[in-house]
Design a protein around this motif. Structure first.
Motif, PDB file in Angstrom:
ATOM      1  N   ALA A 140       0.823  -1.206   0.000  1.00  9.60           N
ATOM      2  CA  ALA A 140       0.000   0.000   0.000  1.00  9.60           C
ATOM      3  C   ALA A 140       0.862   1.263   0.000  1.00  9.60           C
ATOM      4  O   ALA A 140       0.569   2.235  -0.711  1.00  9.60           O
ATOM      5  N   PHE A 141       1.951   1.248   0.775  1.00  7.33           N
ATOM      6  CA  PHE A 141       2.841   2.411   0.833  1.00  7.33           C
ATOM      7  C   PHE A 141       3.524   2.640  -0.508  1.00  7.33           C
ATOM      8  O   PHE A 141       3.832   3.776  -0.873  1.00  7.33           O
ATOM      9  N   GLY A 142       3.744   1.560  -1.254  1.00 11.80           N
ATOM     10  CA  GLY A 142       4.328   1.704  -2.587  1.00 11.80           C
ATOM     11  C   GLY A 142       3.452   2.559  -3.492  1.00 11.80           C
ATOM     12  O   GLY A 142       3.958   3.331  -4.314  1.00 11.80           O
ATOM     13  N   PHE A 143       2.137   2.440  -3.331  1.00 19.00           N
ATOM     14  CA  PHE A 143       1.228   3.261  -4.131  1.00 19.00           C
ATOM     15  C   PHE A 143       1.177   4.695  -3.622  1.00 19.00           C
ATOM     16  O   PHE A 143       0.963   5.627  -4.404  1.00 19.00           O
ATOM     17  N   VAL A 144       1.373   4.874  -2.338  1.00 18.35           N
ATOM     18  CA  VAL A 144       1.485   6.234  -1.797  1.00 18.35           C
ATOM     19  C   VAL A 144       2.690   6.932  -2.413  1.00 18.35           C
ATOM     20  O   VAL A 144       2.627   8.113  -2.787  1.00 18.35           O
ATOM     21  N   LEU A 145       3.796   6.191  -2.557  1.00 18.49           N
ATOM     22  CA  LEU A 145       4.988   6.759  -3.184  1.00 18.49           C
ATOM     23  C   LEU A 145       4.713   7.137  -4.636  1.00 18.49           C
ATOM     24  O   LEU A 145       5.237   8.146  -5.136  1.00 18.49           O
ATOM     25  N   ARG A 146       3.909   6.345  -5.323  1.00 21.31           N
ATOM     26  CA  ARG A 146       3.531   6.679  -6.698  1.00 21.31           C
ATOM     27  C   ARG A 146       2.794   8.013  -6.746  1.00 21.31           C
ATOM     28  O   ARG A 146       3.068   8.871  -7.594  1.00 21.31           O
ATOM     29  N   VAL A 147       1.838   8.172  -5.835  1.00 19.48           N
ATOM     30  CA  VAL A 147       1.057   9.411  -5.801  1.00 19.48           C
ATOM     31  C   VAL A 147       1.943  10.596  -5.427  1.00 19.48           C
ATOM     32  O   VAL A 147       1.828  11.681  -6.007  1.00 19.48           O
TER      33      VAL A 147
END
Length: 293
Positions: A140-147
């Protein structure tokens, strides 16, 4: 060549379009420069993710050989050798870092976020994915990094609500994916992942319920927050909460009733109901911020 392409999983690249969230929620869809920066960032993340896919398949090669579906992966089936897998992994990383220099601004900052994502996932592949709960939090944090990278590359300020919703939504999808593993383990007696034994249906179902509920509440809070109303000059965005609720319910139905939540990307690409909900949400959101205000 076909097996090399399968190893980097280009079909999974669609998930990297989440870097465009700052453009969408920032009302910058009519700004070509923002669209360009967002797409380049998405491409860079796609290459970085493909690099991680290569390492993941190398590490999981023995487990994949005993999996009913993953046994057909290029490395597990023997179509590609491990040295070739490492070579492709390095090539994808180089392409990822190189593509960030196609950006007009914030090249180094964007590259830094992607590099941190890559290192975090190296740790995930080597050790961290063995720990239940920690594994889904990292995903989930990986997608936060994307954003965050999308916000940096497009110079768009990110609302704290968008960051929270991204983490919560991806946590929800990750738990739904783990549910598919638990169902398979219960049916076959073999755990698809090392940490699957630390999950069971009772826990997974409760986790899905909690994360979906908090995600919905978080989105509603975003739509009625003074910051959002002032930014878009409208207080009608709360109406789009209906689509978020229906979308979450549909995905829970797919996970619990249909037992087909193992690959969120396939769900998005194949489930017509989900596609219609996402389309309706996007059109309603855009209509409110560009027409009704």
């Amino acid at each position: 060549m076909k097996n090399l392409i399968r190893l980097i999983r280009p079909k999974q690249w669609i998930k990297n379009l989440i870097v465009l969230l700052p453009v969408f929620f920032g009302g910058a869809l009519l700004h070509p420069s923002a669209i360009y920066a967002g797409l380049i960032t998405a491409l860079s993340f796609s290459f970085a993710a493909s690099s991680i896919y290569c390492l993941n398949d190398i590490i999981d090669i023995e487990d994949d050989k005993h999996h009913p579906i993953k046994c057909n992966r290029p490395l597990a089936s023997g179509a590609i050798s491990i040295p070739q897998g490492y070579t492709l992994m390095v090539l994808m990383l180089i392409l990822s870092m190189a593509s960030t220099f196609l950006l007009y601004d914030h090249q180094l900052e964007t590259a830094g976020v992607i590099a941190f994502y890559w290192l975090l996932n190296i740790g995930y592949c080597l050790k961290l994915k063995q720990y239940a709960i920690i594994d889904v939090c990292i995903v989930a944090f990986g997608f936060v990094l994307r954003v965050l990278a999308g916000g940096i590359s497009t110079s768009i300020h990110l609302s704290k609500w968008i960051v929270l919703m991204t983490f919560l939504l991806m946590l929800f999808l990750s738990f739904a994916k783990r549910r598919d593993d638990v169902v398979r383990m219960n049916e076959t007696g073999h755990a698809p992942r090392q940490n699957t034994i630390r999950y069971n249906l009772t826990f997974i179902n409760q986790a899905i319920t909690i994360t979906s509920s908090v995600t919905l509440v978080c989105y509603i809070m975003y739509t009625v927050s003074p910051e959002t109303i002032q930014n878009f000059h409208t207080d009608y965005l709360y109406l789009t909460s209906v689509f978020v609720l229906v979308g979450l319910l549909r995905y829970i139905q797919i996970a619990v009733v249909d037992k087909k939540s193992g690959d969120p990307t396939k769900v998005i690409l194949r489930d017509r109901f989900t596609q219609l909900i996402v389309l309706a949400f996007g059109l309603a959101f855009l209509f409110i911020i560009y027409v009704l205000r």
